[in-house]
Scaffold this motif. Structure first.
Motif: not given
Length: 771
Positions: A144-153, A196-203
């Protein structure tokens, strides 16, 4: 092959090892005993039942763990806003006993908008092939947060963003993900997993991956064009044509639920080409015809909201429904004063046979919206089990329709009704983004009955049965008032918003719709004008019951005179109404040679008549529309009569349709070899003979290839004398019967005259065909 013998044998052994190892790994079934399947559902909706059925079809219904069933939903309004944290909290609690289990595999999906397309073993095998510890489904939009799109691998190919409506993973890893943060019930579950997914360490720690190419999970929103419904033998399956995959879990996320519903009509063995509709039999019952006391009580709510043709036939079909009247309440809202006589007649004759009968009159001034609300409240007051809403345009020709709808046991179900010979029906297979009609891929097959079954559709109207539990629940009670939508649109829109499935049933023929668009009650006997728009009903009302016997090879056509044929063609109602139309119009020609309706103003053989295109209307009154008629080149008719032409009464087009569909087949039947289709006729008129006006007609030839002459009243009863004499053959036809048609050649051979009427009034309908 090109090396030494030892090398060849060694290579062969290596390849055998590789083949056998691959074969064993790829073919070995996953141990489904180590798999737990979870979902969340508060209510047993149609979507939930579809979900359960798909799991049962694929053999793991007993593996389902349903969380929150029967409990209030605490996850917020996820239809309008982000929400669903309640699902995470339920799942976390359910996995407490498995938090350290590194072998147990957890499959979680939504339920209301999910369909399983494969067995659990295959799902697990594909998961194992990904080498992930947790695999989430993927979609085309960052929500639901479009601003996170750029953080996706970055992704080279496939859908990029996480969707939480379906995921699979090891229990220990899933539990640890759920424990990474506290979430409120009304917070958004997809945002939780996304963070959770966008945190490299957790992913990396939990080896979280996304199913970018829909190997397992297919989300439809933003990907409708990616998939095709296909059949392999008897099995329907879904092919992702972009990534060349065959998904195993289908999710109608976001606004794609209507597409899911359409696909769900076929998937999970809901429908097959050979066996037809298999899902149709789910939940059905059979009412015992010898135990009428066991039938559920139904309220039939009838709505007459606009002038509607063939209303008598509509009420007749209602009355003949094969359902005990002792189990039926009747509610009628009539908003059309013109129809009061028909409604009164129905109530007076048979209204008392029903358990109860209530009607709202036009003088009560109750709007359609309020009437529909009152009808549902009346249903609850009468403690009915079902509510049949039916508009006056819906004719239930199948007398078992109501019984069959009850037996189908669906929340909202409509019988398929179409306008005969047209693609107009009482359902839509798809809708546009703004909520209006769109044609589904299977619409034509359904209305043509090339595919029979029970179809989940986004819009039904005119006739449908509603389970009373839907009406009793204020959260699901249908609404007929939404913005500026009409009642039909508001009803369907409200059901879609509430997640209520609407079904249309074409397992059998149920009836049809009449077309009211051209029905004009300013005319006298307006149903007579409906042969073009509503041919089926017109034919049943007006064509002679023995018309079809004219073509019986065992019946020899009647010939009262040489080459003069006599056929039953229309019934007494037709003859009486046609006489009523022309007499109401009343603008008979004067029987002289002067006729302003003809372009030359002169009729050679005048009759006392009215042309069928003379009568038109102005507000509530009929008036004479004078027009020149160029049907005859010279405007001259040799033998004038006292008549009214069909174009004078506005029936010209209808009469030409009558000639084409009912007269022409008879002509071809007896005058073989002559074919001029469709028949042409410029002279179509009703003639009136009276002793004090024009009692007879002198000998003449007709300006036609052949002529038809239909008697409109009874010789010896309505008049004395009269008839037609064919002079060359010295043969007369005097015992004419109303509704029977004489057909004879026009020019050259059949010189004839109208015999003297000595008393009363004789009416005949004449057409000069193919002048």
């Amino acid at each position: 092959m090109f090396g030494s013998k030892g090398t060849t044998i060694g290579c062969w052994l290596v390849w055998c090892y590789i083949f056998l190892t691959y074969h064993v790994v790829s073919e070995a079934p996953a141990n489904v005993n180590d798999v737990l399947v979870f979902t969340v559902a508060s209510n047993e909706t149609d979507g939930f039942r579809r979900y359960l059925r798909s799991a049962e079809i694929h053999g793991f219904h007993d593996k389902l763990n349903i969380l929150g069933l029967g409990e209030p939903w605490k996850g917020g309004n996820v239809v309008r806003y982000a929400g669903g944290g309640y699902k995470i909290n339920l799942l976390r609690k359910a996995l407490e006993d498995y938090q350290n289990d590194e072998k147990k595999i957890i499959l979680f999906t939504d339920s209301y908008d999910v369909i399983f397309l494969g067995d659990l073993s295959t799902i697990v095998e594909r998961f194992l092939d990904t080498d992930a510890r947790v695999l989430f489904s993927a979609e085309a939009y960052c929500w639901p947060d479009k601003s996170l799109a750029t953080q996706y691998p970055p992704v080279s190919r496939g859908k990029r963003y996480l969707n939480s409506g379906g995921f699979i993973g090891y229990a220990s890893d899933v539990y640890k993900i759920l424990e990474t943060a506290v979430i409120k019930d009304e917070d958004d579950d997809q945002l939780f997993y996304t963070i959770v997914y966008l945190q490299d360490e957790l992913r990396l720690r939990y080896k979280i991956k996304l199913d970018h190419k829909s190997e397992i999970f297919q989300n439809l929103y933003g990907a409708v064009a990616d998939v095709e419904l296909r059949f392999k033998g008897e099995e329907a399956y879904l092919q992702n044509i972009v990534y060349n995959t065959v998904p195993l879990v289908l999710h109608g996320n976001g606004p794609s639920k209507l597409v899911l519903n359409s696909l769900g009509n076929y998937l999970a063995r809901a429908w097959t080409p050979d066996e037809g509709c298999l899902a149709c039999w789910d939940q059905t019952i059979e009412l015992d015809k010898i135990k009428p006391k066991t039938y559920p009580v139904i309220l039939i709510a009838i709505f007459i909201e606009r002038p509607t043709p063939f209303l008598e036939e509509f009420f007749r079909a209602i009355y003949h429904q094969y359902y005990p009247k002792s189990k039926l309440h009747l509610f009628v809202h009539n908003n059309v004063p013109y129809h009061e006589d028909v409604v009164d007649d129905f109530f007076e004759k048979i209204g008392q046979e029903y358990l109860s009968a209530k009607r709202i009159l036009p003088s009560d001034d109750v709007s359609e919206v309020d009437a529909r609300k009152l009808a549902m409240e009346h249903c609850l007051l009468k403690e009915c089990s079902g509510y049949l809403s039916i508009d006056a345009v819906a004719h239930l020709n199948n007398e078992h329709t109501l019984k069959l709808l009850v037996e189908q046991q669906r929340g909202i179900v409509a019988p398929l009704l179409i306008r005969p010979f047209k693609a107009w029906s009482n359902f839509w297979g798809a809708i546009t983004d703004d909520g209006f009609y769109a044609r589904s891929f299977d619409y034509m097959e359904i209305i043509k009955n090339e595919r029979r079954g029970l179809w989940n559709v986004p819009f039904v109207s005119n006739c449908y049965l509603i389970n009373a539990t839907i009406i009793a629940n204020k959260a699901t009670r249908p609404t007929y008032e939404t913005g500026d939508l009409d009642t039909e649109m508001a009803f369907a829109h409200g059901n879609r918003q509430r997640g209520l499935f609407m079904y249309v049933n074409n397992r059998l023929e149920f009836g049809h719709l009449v077309d009211p668009d051209t029905y004009d009650i300013r005319l006298i006997y307006p149903d007579m004008y409906q042969i073009i728009e509503n041919k089926l009903d017109w034919e049943k009302r007006y064509i002679h019951p023995n018309y079809s016997e004219n073509f019986n090879p065992n019946n020899k056509p009647i010939q009262p005179c040489p080459d003069v044929y006599w056929f039953p063609i229309v019934n007494l109602r037709f003859t009486k109404e046609l006489v009523g139309i022309v007499e109401t119009f009343g603008q008979w020609s004067d029987g002289t040679n002067h006729d302003p309706r003809l372009s030359g103003g002169y009729e050679n053989v005048p009759t006392r008549d009215i042309h069928m295109n003379q009568i038109q209307y102005d507000q509530q009154w009929l008036y004479f529309l004078k027009e020149y008629d160029s049907r005859l080149e010279s405007g001259y008719e040799a033998v004038p009569t006292r008549d009214i032409h069909m174009n004078q009464v506005g029936l010209q087009d209808a009469w030409l349709k009558f000639l084409k569909d009912y007269v022409n087949p008879l002509q071809e039947h007896v005058f073989t070899g002559y074919d001029d289709y469709p028949p042409r006729s410029l002279m179509n008129f009703v003639v009136r003979y009276r002793p004090d006006e024009q009692p007879s007609l002198r000998p003449h030839h007709d300006s036609s290839t052949y002529t038809i002459n239909i008697a409109l009243n009874q010789a010896g009863v309505d008049y004395e004398g009269g008839g037609c004499k064919f002079i060359r053959y010295n043969c007369s036809v005097t015992d004419t019967k109303p509704g029977w048609m004489l057909m004879h050649p026009g020019r050259l051979t059949h010189y004839h005259e109208g015999l003297l009427v000595t008393a009363g009034t004789r009416y005949i309908m004449i057409s000069f065909v193919d002048p």
